[in-house]
Design an enzyme around this catalytic site. Structure first.
Site, mmCIF file in Angstrom:
data_model
loop_
_atom_site.group_PDB
_atom_site.id
_atom_site.type_symbol
_atom_site.label_atom_id
_atom_site.label_comp_id
_atom_site.label_asym_id
_atom_site.label_seq_id
_atom_site.Cartn_x
_atom_site.Cartn_y
_atom_site.Cartn_z
ATOM 1 N N ASP A 163 -11.081 2.388 2.860
ATOM 2 C CA ASP A 163 -10.905 3.827 3.010
ATOM 3 C C ASP A 163 -12.253 4.490 2.755
ATOM 4 O O ASP A 163 -13.194 3.850 2.278
ATOM 5 C CB ASP A 163 -9.857 4.340 2.005
ATOM 6 N N GLU A 203 -1.000 7.326 19.342
ATOM 7 C CA GLU A 203 -1.762 6.130 18.964
ATOM 8 C C GLU A 203 -1.031 4.863 19.413
ATOM 9 O O GLU A 203 0.125 4.658 19.051
ATOM 10 C CB GLU A 203 -1.952 6.083 17.443
ATOM 11 N N ARG A 214 0.823 -1.223 0.000
ATOM 12 C CA ARG A 214 0.000 0.000 0.000
ATOM 13 C C ARG A 214 0.846 1.258 0.000
ATOM 14 O O ARG A 214 0.405 2.321 -0.385
ATOM 15 C CB ARG A 214 -0.859 0.031 1.271
ATOM 16 N N ARG A 234 -7.682 -5.627 15.096
ATOM 17 C CA ARG A 234 -6.718 -4.811 15.850
ATOM 18 C C ARG A 234 -7.446 -3.542 16.250
ATOM 19 O O ARG A 234 -8.344 -3.070 15.549
ATOM 20 C CB ARG A 234 -5.517 -4.405 14.989
ATOM 21 N N ARG A 254 8.849 5.980 -4.537
ATOM 22 C CA ARG A 254 8.998 6.908 -5.673
ATOM 23 C C ARG A 254 10.429 7.390 -5.797
ATOM 24 O O ARG A 254 11.049 7.710 -4.788
ATOM 25 C CB ARG A 254 8.176 8.178 -5.470
HETATM 26 P P1 FAD Z 1 -18.106 3.129 10.726
HETATM 27 O O1 FAD Z 1 -17.599 4.500 10.539
HETATM 28 O O2 FAD Z 1 -17.448 2.275 11.731
HETATM 29 O O3 FAD Z 1 -19.675 3.217 11.086
HETATM 30 C C1 FAD Z 1 -20.401 2.141 11.614
HETATM 31 C C2 FAD Z 1 -21.409 2.719 12.588
HETATM 32 O O4 FAD Z 1 -22.316 1.682 12.967
HETATM 33 C C3 FAD Z 1 -20.781 3.231 13.871
HETATM 34 O O5 FAD Z 1 -21.170 4.566 14.107
HETATM 35 C C4 FAD Z 1 -21.317 2.300 14.940
HETATM 36 O O6 FAD Z 1 -21.531 2.950 16.183
HETATM 37 C C5 FAD Z 1 -22.632 1.856 14.322
HETATM 38 N N1 FAD Z 1 -23.116 0.584 14.846
HETATM 39 C C6 FAD Z 1 -22.445 -0.583 14.909
HETATM 40 N N2 FAD Z 1 -23.219 -1.540 15.472
HETATM 41 C C7 FAD Z 1 -24.398 -0.950 15.765
HETATM 42 C C8 FAD Z 1 -25.592 -1.420 16.387
HETATM 43 N N3 FAD Z 1 -25.688 -2.663 16.824
HETATM 44 N N4 FAD Z 1 -26.627 -0.554 16.549
HETATM 45 C C9 FAD Z 1 -26.520 0.746 16.134
HETATM 46 N N5 FAD Z 1 -25.393 1.226 15.545
HETATM 47 C C10 FAD Z 1 -24.351 0.387 15.376
HETATM 48 N N6 FAD Z 1 -10.111 6.238 5.469
HETATM 49 C C11 FAD Z 1 -9.572 7.147 4.616
HETATM 50 O O7 FAD Z 1 -10.040 7.294 3.490
HETATM 51 N N7 FAD Z 1 -8.514 7.921 5.016
HETATM 52 C C12 FAD Z 1 -7.945 7.824 6.250
HETATM 53 O O8 FAD Z 1 -6.999 8.557 6.567
HETATM 54 C C13 FAD Z 1 -8.487 6.862 7.157
HETATM 55 N N8 FAD Z 1 -7.970 6.701 8.388
HETATM 56 C C14 FAD Z 1 -8.485 5.764 9.237
HETATM 57 C C15 FAD Z 1 -7.918 5.607 10.494
HETATM 58 C C16 FAD Z 1 -8.416 4.638 11.363
HETATM 59 C C17 FAD Z 1 -7.820 4.458 12.736
HETATM 60 C C18 FAD Z 1 -9.494 3.809 10.945
HETATM 61 C C19 FAD Z 1 -10.043 2.738 11.851
HETATM 62 C C20 FAD Z 1 -10.074 3.977 9.700
HETATM 63 C C21 FAD Z 1 -9.573 4.950 8.827
HETATM 64 N N9 FAD Z 1 -10.149 5.157 7.568
HETATM 65 C C22 FAD Z 1 -9.605 6.069 6.715
HETATM 66 C C23 FAD Z 1 -11.298 4.359 7.128
HETATM 67 C C24 FAD Z 1 -12.663 5.010 7.449
HETATM 68 O O9 FAD Z 1 -12.800 5.177 8.842
HETATM 69 C C25 FAD Z 1 -13.783 4.099 6.934
HETATM 70 O O10 FAD Z 1 -13.713 3.973 5.547
HETATM 71 C C26 FAD Z 1 -15.191 4.570 7.264
HETATM 72 O O11 FAD Z 1 -15.287 5.113 8.537
HETATM 73 C C27 FAD Z 1 -16.103 3.392 7.171
HETATM 74 O O12 FAD Z 1 -17.432 3.769 7.393
HETATM 75 P P2 FAD Z 1 -18.480 2.666 7.863
HETATM 76 O O13 FAD Z 1 -19.803 3.323 7.784
HETATM 77 O O14 FAD Z 1 -18.285 1.398 7.133
HETATM 78 O O15 FAD Z 1 -18.075 2.307 9.373
HETATM 79 N N1 UDP Z 2 4.396 1.327 7.433
HETATM 80 C C1 UDP Z 2 5.678 1.308 7.921
HETATM 81 N N2 UDP Z 2 6.244 2.464 8.368
HETATM 82 C C2 UDP Z 2 5.585 3.628 8.352
HETATM 83 C C3 UDP Z 2 4.277 3.661 7.842
HETATM 84 C C4 UDP Z 2 3.698 2.489 7.391
HETATM 85 O O1 UDP Z 2 6.295 0.257 7.959
HETATM 86 O O2 UDP Z 2 6.153 4.650 8.796
HETATM 87 C C5 UDP Z 2 3.806 0.053 6.979
HETATM 88 C C6 UDP Z 2 2.985 -0.633 8.067
HETATM 89 O O3 UDP Z 2 3.192 -2.033 7.937
HETATM 90 C C7 UDP Z 2 1.566 -0.310 7.696
HETATM 91 C C8 UDP Z 2 1.649 -0.284 6.177
HETATM 92 O O4 UDP Z 2 2.940 0.270 5.898
HETATM 93 O O5 UDP Z 2 0.663 -1.292 8.153
HETATM 94 C C9 UDP Z 2 0.576 0.533 5.514
HETATM 95 O O6 UDP Z 2 0.700 1.866 5.971
HETATM 96 P P1 UDP Z 2 -0.513 2.835 5.979
HETATM 97 O O7 UDP Z 2 -0.065 4.143 6.496
HETATM 98 O O8 UDP Z 2 -1.179 2.768 4.649
HETATM 99 O O9 UDP Z 2 -1.432 2.098 7.021
HETATM 100 P P2 UDP Z 2 -2.607 2.601 7.905
HETATM 101 O O10 UDP Z 2 -1.954 3.183 9.113
HETATM 102 O O11 UDP Z 2 -3.392 3.579 7.099
HETATM 103 O O12 UDP Z 2 -3.304 1.323 8.175
#
Ligand code: FAD
Ligand code: UDP
Length: 374
Positions: A360, A310, A177, A254, A181
């Protein structure tokens, strides 16, 4: 008998909110419920001392899909944020993703040819060992891509902190992922469009759910029979194993613990994202939220800042399930639930929990747009 709603949407995250928005546009009557005290799922932000804090982890919107970009920008304006994380390895700072700036800092090389020569010399050993075979794990894949210096300083320990497993037990695809470059370009993503909604992600959620009936603090499972009776169809975005009473066992995840701190300085680390890539620090990243929305001297308009450290850990019930573990055991377990889900006629399963898949934001929107196109 006609029910009260066309759709009951369980979960107000990006999947549920986008679905509700598009269904309402087709004059469908929707009710959105969410068990949390707020709408928006994981993209929710909390306003703290004038700063939008990404409560469930830093979120950067990026896509190359023009339709998705046009859709979100028709709802809210986006800023020009470009993700350029910095890696801190025992005090040494490197630009990410791996690019000419990283190579210059690591080896003093100045041209792409010099950088390639160093990487080639460092990956010789693993290439010989593999003798044309595909890399079997993340360690081999990383050594093949970037050689040993970058692997040991910027990948190995970070990845082990993030996934809680040794790199030679992790699938190779995780590291693919990350862009590699041979140009001086610190943009973490290759996509054409990128940014953060001006005023934060809650504005996007508010725009998606404008005019739609929503109930927070409402768990579908607390009164399942009632909720199943209110609508013709259910859109379920919660955990699929929970929907089926865990009959084939529990899917594993996780999770991340966020340690938030208000710091009495206008500019703590000079960047939104700093990755800590050695075991010396127990956390993986430090996010300084104001940098997502204020640029240049505007950073100093606010005398304080909010940071989040984090900590990546194993998920147990009661914690937020963030990253699905796509190993063989969990994939097999999910496929059993999926077979049941595919046979449902009045339930649509969607989103990262119901599909047990890391998505995402943009692909989530694309998926819902496609559903409505069909
Ligand atoms: P969620 O946002 O999890 O929504 C699900 C909802 O369902 C929640 O509000 C929950 O409370 C509700 N729910 C669950 N069970 C029940 C129940 N039984 N009754 C009522 N409600 C319920 N994407 C990016 O594009 N860029 C990023 O930089 C990025 N960073 C991320 C960083 C982290 C740490 C994580 C975990 C994800 C990241 N993502 C990122 C991904 C992004 O969060 C997801 O694509 C998006 O939030 C998914 O939306 P969703 O609706 O599937 O899930
Ligand atoms: N990664 C790494 N070093 C960094 C950033 C990312 O080794 O400084 C690796 C790590 O294994 C991670 C993967 O690259 O799970 C993908 O990174 P990305 O930032 O896309 O992961 P995210 O945090 O969004 O899950």
């Amino acid at each position: 008998m006609r029910r009260q709603y066309d759709y009951l949407i369980v979960g107000s995250g990006l999947f549920g909110a986008t679905f509700a928005h598009l269904a309402a546009k087709e004059d469908k009557k929707c009710l959105v419920i969410d068990k949390r005290t707020h709408l928006g799922g994981n993209i929710y932000c909390e306003f703290n001392h004038g700063i939008n804090v990404h409560k469930y982890g830093a979120h950067i919107f990026h896509t190359s899909n023009r339709l998705v970009w046009e859709f979100v920008t028709s709802l809210v304006e986006f800023n020009r944020y470009t993700n350029c994380p910095v890696a801190n390895y025992k005090g040494e700072l490197y630009n990410l993703p791996f690019n000419m700036n990283t190579f210059n800092r690591m080896w003093g090389v100045k041209t792409p040819a010099e950088a390639k020569a160093v990487i080639d010399s460092q990956r010789k050993e693993v290439m010989e060992r593999l003798a044309g075979a595909e890399p079997a794990n993340l360690e081999q894949q990383a050594l093949m891509l970037v050689g040993s210096d970058i692997y040991y300083k910027l990948i190995k320990e970070y990845t082990e902190k993030q996934w809680g497993r040794p790199c030679d037990e992790l699938p190779a695809f995780i590291i693919r992922r990350l862009p590699l470059r041979f140009v001086y370009d610190n943009n973490y993503f290759n996509d054409c469009y990128q940014g953060i909604p001006i005023g934060g992600y809650n504005r996007l959620i508010d725009a998606l759910l404008d005019g739609i009936e929503c109930k927070t603090d409402t768990d579908f499972f607390a009164d399942r029979l009632y909720w199943e009776s209110v609508a013709d169809k259910i859109v379920f975005t919660g955990k699929i194993d929970e929907f089926y009473g865990y009959r084939f066992g529990r899917l594993q995840y996780r999770t991340v613990r966020f340690e938030e701190e208000l710091v009495d300085t206008p500019n703590y680390q000079g960047n939104a994202v700093v990755n800590y890539t050695s075991h010396r620090e127990p956390f993986t990243r430090v996010i300084e939220h104001k940098h997502f929305e204020s640029f240049g001297d505007a950073v100093y308009d606010n005398p304080v800042t909010v940071i989040s450290r984090e900590y990546s850990t194993e998920w147990v019930d009661g914690l937020e399930p963030y990253y699905p573990i796509n190993d063989a055991v969990n994939s097999e377990c999910y496929s059993k639930y999926k077979r049941l889900a595919d046979a449902e006629t009045s339930v649509i399963f969607g989103g990262r929990l119901a599909e047990y898949r890391y998505y995402d934001m943009a692909p989530i929107i694309e998926k819902v747009l496609n559903l409505f196109q069909k």
